[in-house]
Design a protein around this motif. Structure first.
Motif, mmCIF file in Angstrom:
data_model
loop_
_atom_site.group_PDB
_atom_site.id
_atom_site.type_symbol
_atom_site.label_atom_id
_atom_site.label_comp_id
_atom_site.label_asym_id
_atom_site.label_seq_id
_atom_site.Cartn_x
_atom_site.Cartn_y
_atom_site.Cartn_z
ATOM 1 N N VAL A 95 0.935 -1.100 0.015
ATOM 2 C CA VAL A 95 -0.012 -0.088 0.058
ATOM 3 C C VAL A 95 0.628 1.368 0.189
ATOM 4 O O VAL A 95 1.882 1.256 0.893
ATOM 5 C CB VAL A 95 -1.016 0.117 1.285
ATOM 6 N N VAL A 96 0.555 2.207 -0.882
ATOM 7 C CA VAL A 96 1.439 3.573 -0.964
ATOM 8 C C VAL A 96 0.365 4.574 -0.554
ATOM 9 O O VAL A 96 -0.775 4.839 -1.063
ATOM 10 C CB VAL A 96 2.100 3.804 -2.173
ATOM 11 N N VAL A 97 0.878 5.601 0.541
ATOM 12 C CA VAL A 97 0.310 6.589 0.875
ATOM 13 C C VAL A 97 1.145 7.887 0.451
ATOM 14 O O VAL A 97 2.188 8.033 0.844
ATOM 15 C CB VAL A 97 -0.187 6.704 2.443
ATOM 16 N N VAL A 98 0.400 8.607 -0.378
ATOM 17 C CA VAL A 98 0.999 9.937 -0.603
ATOM 18 C C VAL A 98 0.753 11.059 0.138
ATOM 19 O O VAL A 98 -0.634 11.298 -0.389
ATOM 20 C CB VAL A 98 1.205 10.199 -2.251
ATOM 21 N N SER A 99 0.977 11.661 0.792
ATOM 22 C CA SER A 99 0.521 12.967 1.599
ATOM 23 C C SER A 99 0.766 14.029 0.973
ATOM 24 O O SER A 99 1.725 14.310 0.041
ATOM 25 C CB SER A 99 1.110 13.051 2.831
ATOM 26 N N GLY A 100 -0.175 14.963 0.823
ATOM 27 C CA GLY A 100 -0.073 16.237 0.174
ATOM 28 C C GLY A 100 -1.493 17.018 0.181
ATOM 29 O O GLY A 100 -2.106 16.713 1.266
ATOM 30 N N LYS A 101 -1.426 18.128 -0.484
ATOM 31 C CA LYS A 101 -2.859 18.981 -0.213
ATOM 32 C C LYS A 101 -4.150 17.951 -0.315
ATOM 33 O O LYS A 101 -4.860 17.982 0.572
ATOM 34 C CB LYS A 101 -2.717 19.818 -1.175
ATOM 35 N N VAL A 102 -4.047 17.033 -1.136
ATOM 36 C CA VAL A 102 -4.931 15.981 -1.186
ATOM 37 C C VAL A 102 -4.318 14.829 -1.076
ATOM 38 O O VAL A 102 -3.138 14.811 -1.765
ATOM 39 C CB VAL A 102 -5.632 15.840 -2.574
ATOM 40 N N ASP A 103 -4.495 14.105 -0.072
ATOM 41 C CA ASP A 103 -3.679 12.531 0.138
ATOM 42 C C ASP A 103 -4.257 11.624 -0.841
ATOM 43 O O ASP A 103 -5.479 11.393 -0.857
ATOM 44 C CB ASP A 103 -3.855 11.992 1.852
ATOM 45 N N VAL A 104 -3.422 10.810 -1.090
ATOM 46 C CA VAL A 104 -3.787 9.422 -1.955
ATOM 47 C C VAL A 104 -3.283 8.394 -1.516
ATOM 48 O O VAL A 104 -2.330 8.131 -1.012
ATOM 49 C CB VAL A 104 -3.211 9.895 -3.177
ATOM 50 N N VAL A 105 -4.078 7.149 -1.325
ATOM 51 C CA VAL A 105 -3.767 5.995 -1.007
ATOM 52 C C VAL A 105 -4.045 4.887 -1.823
ATOM 53 O O VAL A 105 -5.373 4.830 -2.409
ATOM 54 C CB VAL A 105 -4.737 5.618 0.778
#
Lengths: 269, 269, 269
Positions: free
Chosen positions: A163-173
Motif C-alpha cells: 500500500v502506498v500513501v502519498v501525503s499532500g494537499k490531497v492525500d492519496v492511498v
C-alpha cells in the motif's frame, strides 16, 4: 474501501492497543511516541542492533523512518525488518527526504530489497524518488506541484507490492488496484515538523490493529489530515504553530468513529 | 546597523524560505526544527557522515551545535563545514557548554581551525571560553555576571573574523567594528531548555536569507528576545514554562517587520 | 518519613539549583531537561564517552536512563556512574523496559554490578524484572496488576541497597525499612510518553539537593503524581493529552511546599 470498516478501526485500535515498534529519527521521535499513545496504541522506540529483533517479537507493527539515518541505525532497521517479515507483522516505511542525497536513495533501495514492506508513506517527491523519478526533494520538503499523484501512488504500489500513501494537499492511498483521495487537511500541517512522521506512526498503529492494510492506511492518513483541519478551525485568536501542535495532539486523542464518519472527506476513484 | 534592513529580513526569510541544514544536539532538535519553520525557513537535520556534504549542496545555511556532541557527529560537522565553506554558504556555530569539559574545548578549537565560521552564538561563559578565558561554565548554563560582554564580543569577533552574538540579559552582537545591544527579553527564556539553540537556528534562517550577516545575527537574536518578552506578557494566569514555550513559538510565528520595528529595543554603541 | 523535611525540599531545590547530569534516551530527553528546569534544578545531557567523567565533576546528581540504549552510550553510563560513585554524588537509575529484551536485562545487571546505584525508579514490571522475576514487560509499558508492589519495592531496596521507587496507580517508595505509598496521580500520566523518565529527573533534582535520598525520592515521585492530578483537574473542556502535557509542566513549575503539603496524599506503612 468500506467506510464503516475504516471508521471502526478508531475503536478497535483503542481496544487492541497494539505495540508499535519504531526505529525512527531523533527530530520527531517524541511526537511519534505521543501520537501513537493519542490514537490508542503503545509505542516502543528501541534502536540498538543488539535488541531490535527481540523487541519485534513483542510488537504488532514496525515503523521504519530514515529522517536522521546513520549507518548503525540502518543495520538495526534491516535486522528488525527481517524479523518483522518472519513474524508476519506489518512494516511501515517512511522514506524521509529520500531524494535529497544519494546515501538515502541507496539505503532506501537496499531496505526495499531486503525487507518486504507493507505500507510506504511519503510526500510526492519522496515516492517519485523511490520509483526512480527525478522528483526534486529539497531537504525533507515536498515540491509536488508537478506530479500526477494518483498515478504515482499506483505505480509505486504495484512496483513494491504494497500500500502506498502519498501525503499532500490531497492525500492519496493506493493498493495498486483501489485508490482513494482524502480531501481533509490544512496548510499549517506543513508548518510543524513531524506531521508526516506522525502520520506514519498513526498508520502503524492501525496496521498493528488489523491486517486490512489498505483500510489501516486510510484511517491513519485521514486521522492526521482531519485532526489538522479541526485543530486549525478551533484555534483561539493569536495562536500560532505552538498552539496548533498542541491542539493537533488533542484532536487526535479525541478522534473517534463518529467524528471521523461525519467529517472525513474521502473520494474513491 | 540599518534598522530598516534588519526589519525587512522578516518578510524576506518567509519569501526566500532558505533551507537550513542543522547538525545539532538531541535535546532541542525538535524545537530547532519548529522554530526554523516558525520564522519562515525550512530545516533539514541530516547528521550522517555519509550524506552531510551532499545535503549541504541543497542548503542555504549550516548550523553546527555541539550540545550532545559525539565523535562521529563531530566528524560529520567538519565534513559539512568544509563543504559549506567551499560552496560559500554561512556556517553558524553554537558552542554549547564549551567551557564544561576539555573535550568540548578541544573539538570547538578544532572546528574553528578547520572550518571558517561566519557567526558564533553563545552565552558569555561560552564565548569567553572560546577566546581562552576561564569563564566558568556550569554545565550548559551561563554565569555571566562578571563579564564585560561588549568587549568580549568584539574580541571574539576579531579573533575569529566573524560575527559574534552573546546572549544574556542584554544581548550583544559584534562584527568586530560595529556593536549593538538588544535590550528585549525575559528571564523565563532561561527556564526553558533550548532557547539558545533556537536563537542559533533563527540566526541561521536569516543568514540563509541575506549575506549581510551582521543584520542576520541581529534579526535572529532579537527575534528570540522580543518573542520571549511578548510571550511572557501575554500569558494567562497560572501559566508556567509549559505554556510559555508554546506561546514563544506562536510569537515567533507571528513576528513581522511591523511588530519588530515598534517593539525592538536596540542600542548601537 | 518526615513530611516537613520532604516539603522543604521544594524551596531547597530552587535555592541550591543542583546540576543534574543525564545520560538518557532520545525520546524524552527534551522533556527531562525541561522538567529539571521546572522544578528548579539545571540539566546537562552530555553522553559522549570522551567527556562524561569530566561532566560528572560539575554535577550534583547523575541520572541514567536506558530507554533507547545503545552500546556506546552504555559505555558512557558505566564511566559516568563510576565517576559519580568516586565523587560521592547520587546515581539515579531508570531501567526503562528492562524486561522487554535480554539485552536490556544484561546491561541493567552489568550496570548494577559496576555502579553503586542510589535510587532506582521504574514501574512494577521493570522492578520485578530487576529482582529476577518474570514480570511481563510489554515494550516499555507496565502491566502491574498482579504485583504486591510494597513487597517488591522492599525486596529490591534490600537487594540493591538503595531506595526503590515503583510508579503506578499508587506509587511506592522504599528504602528497605521504611515504606510510603503516594496516592495522588491520574491515569492520563500513562497517556503521555516520558512521565516516568521525567519523574526520574525530578528525583534526581531532589537527590542533588539533599543526601536524604529517601525524602528526595518521595519528593520527586509525589511531585509528578500531584502535578498530574492537578493538571488533569484544571484542564479546559475539549483538552486532550496535548494540553495535559503542557499543563503538567506548568504545575511542576508552580509546585511549592504549601501546595504540596496541602494536597499530597502519603501513607506510611
Amino acid at each position: 474501501m468500506n467506510k464503516k470498516v475504516v471508521g471502526e478501526l478508531f475503536s478497535l485500535v483503542r481496544c487492541r492497543n497494539p505495540l508499535v515498534h519504531h526505529i525512527t529519527n531523533t527530530v520527531t521521535i517524541n511526537d511519534c511516541a505521543n501520537v501513537t499513545l493519542a490514537i490508542g496504541a503503545s509505542p516502543v522506540m528501541a534502536t540498538s542492533v543488539e535488541e531490535v529483533e527481540e523487541m519485534v517479537q513483542l510488537a504488532n507493527a514496525l515503523v521504519l523512518n530514515i529522517g536522521t539515518i546513520q549507518a548503525e541505525t540502518f543495520s538495526a532497521m534491516i535486522l528488525a525488518g527481517k524479523a518483522a517479515n518472519e513474524k508476519g507483522i506489518p512494516v511501515i516505511f517512511d522514506p524521509v527526504g529520500v531524494g535529497a542525497t544519494s546515501y538515502r536513495k541507496k539505503i532506501a533501495g537496499e531496505l526495499l530489497e531486503k525487507v518486504r514492506v507493507t505500507i510506504i508513506r511519503g510526500n510526492a517527491s519522496e515516492i517519485d524518488s523511490l520509483v526512480g523519478g527525478k522528483g526534486k526533494t529539497r531537504g525533507v520538503d515536498a515540491e509536488d506541484k508537478s506530479f500526477d499523484v494518483t498515478q504515482l501512488a499506483t505505480k509505486a504500489a504495484n512496483l513494491f507490492s504494497c500500500v502506498v500513501v502519498v501525503s499532500g494537499k490531497v492525500d492519496v492511498v493506493s493498493n495498486g488496484k483501489e485508490i482513494v483521495q482524502i480531501e481533509n487537511g490544512d496548510t499549517w500541517l506543513t508548518k510543524v515538523t513531524g506531521t508526516g512522521c506522525m502520520t506514519t506512526s498513526l498508520i502503524g498503529s492501525f496496521a498493528g490493529t488489523t491486517d486490512d492494510y489498505f483500510s489501516a492506511s486510510i484511517a491513519g492518513m485521514s486521522a492526521m489530515s482531519l485532526a489538522g483541519e479541526r485543530a486549525k478551525k478551533n484555534l483561539s485568536e493569536g495562536a500560532g504553530i505552538g498552539q496548533f501542535k498542541v491542539k493537533l495532539m488533542d484532536e487526535i486523542f479525541h478522534l473517534d468513529e463518529y467524528i471521523w464518519g461525519k467529517e472525513v472527506s474521502i473520494v474513491e476513484s
